[in-house]
Write an enzyme that holds these catalytic residues in place. Structure first.
Site, PDB file in Angstrom:
ATOM      1  N   CYS A  80      -7.140  -7.275   6.016  1.00  0.00           N
ATOM      2  CA  CYS A  80      -7.473  -6.843   7.444  1.00  0.00           C
ATOM      3  C   CYS A  80      -6.967  -7.689   8.603  1.00  0.00           C
ATOM      4  CB  CYS A  80      -8.894  -6.415   7.494  1.00  0.00           C
ATOM      5  SG  CYS A  80      -9.378  -5.320   9.105  1.00  0.00           S
ATOM      6  N   HIS A 190      -9.543  -2.667   3.433  1.00  0.00           N
ATOM      7  CA  HIS A 190     -10.255  -3.533   2.773  1.00  0.00           C
ATOM      8  C   HIS A 190     -10.197  -3.366   1.200  1.00  0.00           C
ATOM      9  CE1 HIS A 190     -12.126  -5.472   6.180  1.00  0.00           C
ATOM     10  NE2 HIS A 190     -11.836  -4.424   6.876  1.00  0.00           N
ATOM     11  N   GLU A 192     -11.873  -4.925  -0.921  1.00  0.00           N
ATOM     12  CA  GLU A 192     -13.094  -5.032  -1.515  1.00  0.00           C
ATOM     13  C   GLU A 192     -13.963  -3.813  -1.096  1.00  0.00           C
ATOM     14  OE1 GLU A 192     -11.791  -6.477   1.287  1.00  0.00           O
ATOM     15  OE2 GLU A 192     -13.406  -6.572   2.640  1.00  0.00           O
TER      16      GLU A 192
END
Lengths: 209, 265
Positions: A80, A190, A192
């Site tokens: 990001c 993202h 994650e």
């Protein structure tokens, strides 16, 4: 092997660590230049404004450390804001210098079609620009069209099309959603927060170290 | 964006609970276990709310919230008893991506504006517990659907949008836990003017009820609890049937659909 997640004072860094820890215990969060110098790989996470991010690196004396890690060919994953900082210039709240590890800039989304809202927020597909482009990168093994979770108002604009590893279509605009070169990769989304597909990217990154 | 399917965990103490009309709460499972289960079923997001924190005037259990977040790699909305920017920060540190605020925003709307300034619109969700009080009107309830606020739900949502909230979590107290389909009139009343995503909650019955909320009701996301907790549906089955009716959903196959065996690792 030691992966250092660079703590440069911006938000949303803990989930990146959580993702990495799924695949390795050799992860530390640090803002210490010496520790970052000794790392075998760096992760630049983060959420927030471009200028704040660069300032966060500068005041901690980390600009040179990150640049030298890149020059030495150490694997670097930007997430990001962390991906945006890899580029040379940012245009959020004025013009600001980035890390310049890749030529290009970060600019606001232009006006979009179909009433698409900004920020671009939610799940969207990443696509392989040309077959085979993902081979040997952290995107290897993903399906072109795999969906990832985005939250952003600014987009990556590398100068060299060869540095575009994946693109995403939103509001009629196709923009680079993953950029990279050599051992360096920056994801606008993202990983994650992107389920098993996102974790695959993190796992690949860890295994490439 | 594709419509999202979002399971919701209502948490009381150390348990996930579920009632009907937000009352008569029964224990339905263990938070981490259910969170894990719904993640593996392909949830696009997860909502976890401490539903008694505001009623009892206490802080949510942030350790429990963190333990839920640690199981998941999808966006999380968390809430319950949020009174201050400090509380929001604690939720974010526990692993939330967004926070849902109801009771204390009703009491002090400025909290929403402060939260948006500090954390950004994308992070602040207005949770509205609406109970019908007229032919075309609903009252916003607080304290887990138990107490009157005296505010008109529609007017309150408009006010909160002015203050910058980035998403509306719209619960029908009348339909909650009934498994008879969503309150389509409430949804229509809000979706007609709302410029930010609307998550409809309360009454999820089956895939057809979700499809109706998405297509007719223009919901950006559908939230379900009872039908998942009682194993009447899995998220995978709901999404598959949505896809079969022509509604695009996120495909949550492992590895983003890749073939690990073909990878040169």
């Amino acid at each position: 092997m030691k992966i250092v997640v660079v703590d440069y004072g911006v938000g949303n860094i803990h989930s990146a660590i959580k993702g990495l820890k799924r695949f390795t215990d050799n992860v530390v969060l640090s803002e210490d230049p010496a520790e970052i110098r000794a790392a075998s790989a760096l992760v630049l996470p983060g959420q927030g404004a471009f200028k704040t991010g660069m300032e966060g690196l500068r005041v901690r004396g980390l600009l040179e450390e990150v640049k030298q890690a890149a020059a030495a060919g150490k694997p670097i994953l930007g997430i990001c804001l962390g991906a945006q900082l890899l580029l040379a210039k940012g245009f959020e709240f004025g013009e600001h210098e980035g890390l310049g590890l890749l030529p290009g800039k970060v600019a606001h989304f232009p006006a979009l079609q179909d009433g698409a809202k900004i920020p671009h927020m939610g799940w969207n597909a990443i696509e392989e620009p040309t077959p085979g482009k993902w081979k040997g990168t952290a995107l290897e093994g993903l399906r072109s069209g795999a969906e990832m979770y985005f939250v952003h108002s600014y987009i990556l604009q590398p100068t060299d099309p060869a540095h575009v590893l994946a693109t995403t279509l939103y509001g009629g605009l196709r923009f680079p959603s993953v950029i990279g070169k050599g051992n360096m990769i920056g994801c606008q989304f993202h990983p994650e927060k992107s389920g098993e597909g996102g974790l695959r990217i993190i796992r690949n990154f860890v295994e490439l170290i | 964006m594709k419509p999202r399917v979002i399971p919701r965990l209502d948490i009381k103490g150390s348990n996930v609970v579920k009632g009907i009309h937000m009352e008569g709460l029964r224990i339905v499972g263990e938070p981490r276990e259910l969170a894990r289960k719904y993640y593996e079923q392909g949830a696009d997001e997860l909502i976890a709310m401490d539903i008694v924190a505001s009623l009892y005037g206490r802080s949510p259990d942030f350790d429990l919230m963190r333990s839920i977040a640690n199981e998941l790699f999808i966006p999380l909305t968390m809430g319950g008893g949020i009174q201050s920017l400090h509380d929001i920060n604690n939720f974010l540190r526990a692993g939330a991506d967004k926070v849902a605020i109801n009771t204390f925003a009703v009491r002090r709307p400025e909290l929403l504006a402060e939260a948006v300034r500090q954390f950004g619109s994308q992070c602040i969700v207005l949770s509205v517990e609406a109970k019908r009080d007229g032919a075309d009107s609903w009252e916003a309830y607080v304290d887990g659907g138990r107490e009157h606020s005296g505010k008109d739900a529609i007017a309150w949502i408009k006010q909160a949008l002015e203050l910058g909230v980035g998403e509306i979590l719209l619960t029908s107290v009348d339909f909650d836990g009934t498994r008879k389909g969503f309150d389509m009139e409430l949804l229509a009343a809000v979706a007609s003017f709302c410029p930010v995503p609307v998550v409809i909650h309360g009454g999820a019955k089956d895939s057809a009820s979700l499809a109706q909320a998405i297509i007719e009701g223009k919901a950006d996301a559908v939230c379900a609890a009872s039908i998942l907790h009682y194993d009447e549906w899995t998220i995978g089955d709901l999404k598959k049937e949505l896809e079969d009716t022509g509604i695009p959903v996120r495909v949550s196959d492992r590895n983003g659909g890749g073939h690990p065996s073909s990878a040169n690792l």
